[in-house]
Design an enzyme around this catalytic site. Structure first.
Site, PDB file in Angstrom:
ATOM      1  N   HIS A  81       0.845  -1.191   0.000  1.00 29.97           N
ATOM      2  CA  HIS A  81       0.000   0.000   0.000  1.00 29.97           C
ATOM      3  C   HIS A  81       0.883   1.245   0.000  1.00 29.97           C
ATOM      4  CE1 HIS A  81      -2.946   2.988   1.301  1.00 29.97           C
ATOM      5  NE2 HIS A  81      -3.884   2.137   0.941  1.00 29.97           N
ATOM      6  N   GLU A 152      -3.500   2.431  -7.238  1.00 27.87           N
ATOM      7  CA  GLU A 152      -3.928   3.518  -6.350  1.00 27.87           C
ATOM      8  C   GLU A 152      -3.025   4.731  -6.580  1.00 27.87           C
ATOM      9  OE1 GLU A 152      -3.383   2.626  -2.213  1.00 27.87           O
ATOM     10  OE2 GLU A 152      -1.324   2.017  -2.533  1.00 27.87           O
ATOM     11  N   GLY A 158      -7.648   9.598  -0.407  1.00 28.17           N
ATOM     12  CA  GLY A 158      -8.142  10.435   0.674  1.00 28.17           C
ATOM     13  C   GLY A 158      -8.239  11.913   0.360  1.00 28.17           C
ATOM     14  N   SER A 197     -10.038   7.417  -3.528  1.00 32.17           N
ATOM     15  CA  SER A 197     -11.245   8.236  -3.390  1.00 32.17           C
ATOM     16  C   SER A 197     -12.440   7.630  -4.109  1.00 32.17           C
ATOM     17  CB  SER A 197     -10.991   9.668  -3.882  1.00 32.17           C
ATOM     18  OG  SER A 197     -10.047  10.324  -3.049  1.00 32.17           O
ATOM     19  N   GLY A 218     -11.192   2.937   0.462  1.00 33.54           N
ATOM     20  CA  GLY A 218     -10.569   3.471   1.662  1.00 33.54           C
ATOM     21  C   GLY A 218     -11.595   3.962   2.658  1.00 33.54           C
ATOM     22  N   GLY A 219     -11.674   5.296   2.814  1.00 38.11           N
ATOM     23  CA  GLY A 219     -12.528   5.885   3.833  1.00 38.11           C
ATOM     24  C   GLY A 219     -13.989   5.510   3.711  1.00 38.11           C
TER      25      GLY A 219
END
Length: 240
Positions: A81, A152, A158, A197, A218-219
């Site tokens: 990552h 990514e 993010g 994102s 992710g988030g």
């Protein structure tokens, strides 16, 4: 590095909802402290680690090995990552060793690659990612059935910024070509995920791009509601 036992309810909700999307493969990668608890709490979704050590055991206080993840109930682990590469200085050789250790332990692997904003602005994005793939992909005898790659773009993680559909398509095509160059015909079947994102309002567009075989979220994965909206987008496209 998010999540306490309170997050178990989110995992259970995702697991229950997964029954509505039988053609979509759904998995979560919680902190190691929750891995065993979530594995015990869910039935339909995969559970994986966020990283692993290349060695199986030894004087590496604080690290977690692939056999330990397997023992805790993991199906897979993420390696390489961008946060590991950037914050911990992991090299392509480090990532390759981790991937090989995970595969040896019986885990599937999601191997991450991606360029920085400066590298993209310099026009080097594809060459940078190709070099990462060359240096990070594990040596495999036969078809790499348990390997997936995740593209990514570091500058999109993010930040809310997302590459254009054309940029994603071009990069995923370049990744596919590199995988075929490394693994031969088997490289054509390696799943390539997009991460950066990914949200409910852009998931459908991103997942419809050729050679995008899924999303590394992710988030938006921190709540069942936002994560399941992305799963629903995949289901509507027939992606698995």
């Amino acid at each position: 590095m998010n999540g306490t036992r309170a997050m178990l309810n989110e995992a259970r909700a995702i697991d229950r909802a997964a029954a509505r999307f039988p053609k979509v493969q759904v998995a979560v990668a919680p902190p190691a402290t929750l891995l065993y608890r979530i594995r015990d709490a869910v039935e339909l979704i995969g559970v994986g680690g966020q990283d692993c050590r290349a060695e199986d055991s030894g004087a590496f206080t604080g690290d977690i090995s692939a056999p330990m993840l397997k023992d805790a109930g993991a199906d897979f682990t993420i390696v390489g990552h961008s946060e590991r590469r950037t914050l911990h200085g992991e090299t392509d050789a480090d990532v390759k060793a981790k991937a090989e250790a995970a595969l040896s332990a019986g885990l599937a692997v999601i191997l991450c690659v991606g360029e920085t904003e400066a590298q993209r602005d310099a026009g080097d994005a594809e060459s940078v990612v190709a070099a990462q793939i060359e240096g990070s992909c594990p040596a495999i005898d036969g078809v790499p059935e348990k390997l997936s790659l995740a593209y990514e773009p570091v500058w999109a993680i993010g930040t809310g910024r997302v590459p254009s559909v054309e940029d994603v398509a071009a990069m995923h095509a370049a990744i596919r070509a590199k995988l075929v160059a490394i693994y031969g015909e088997g490289g054509a079947d390696v799943r390539i995920l997009y991460g950066g994102s990914v949200k409910a309002d852009n998931a459908g567009e991103l997942l419809s791009v050729p050679d995008v075989g899924g999303a590394l979220v992710g988030g938006a994965s921190l709540s069942a509601e936002s994560f399941l909206a992305i799963v629903g987008a995949a289901a509507s496209l027939g992606n698995d």
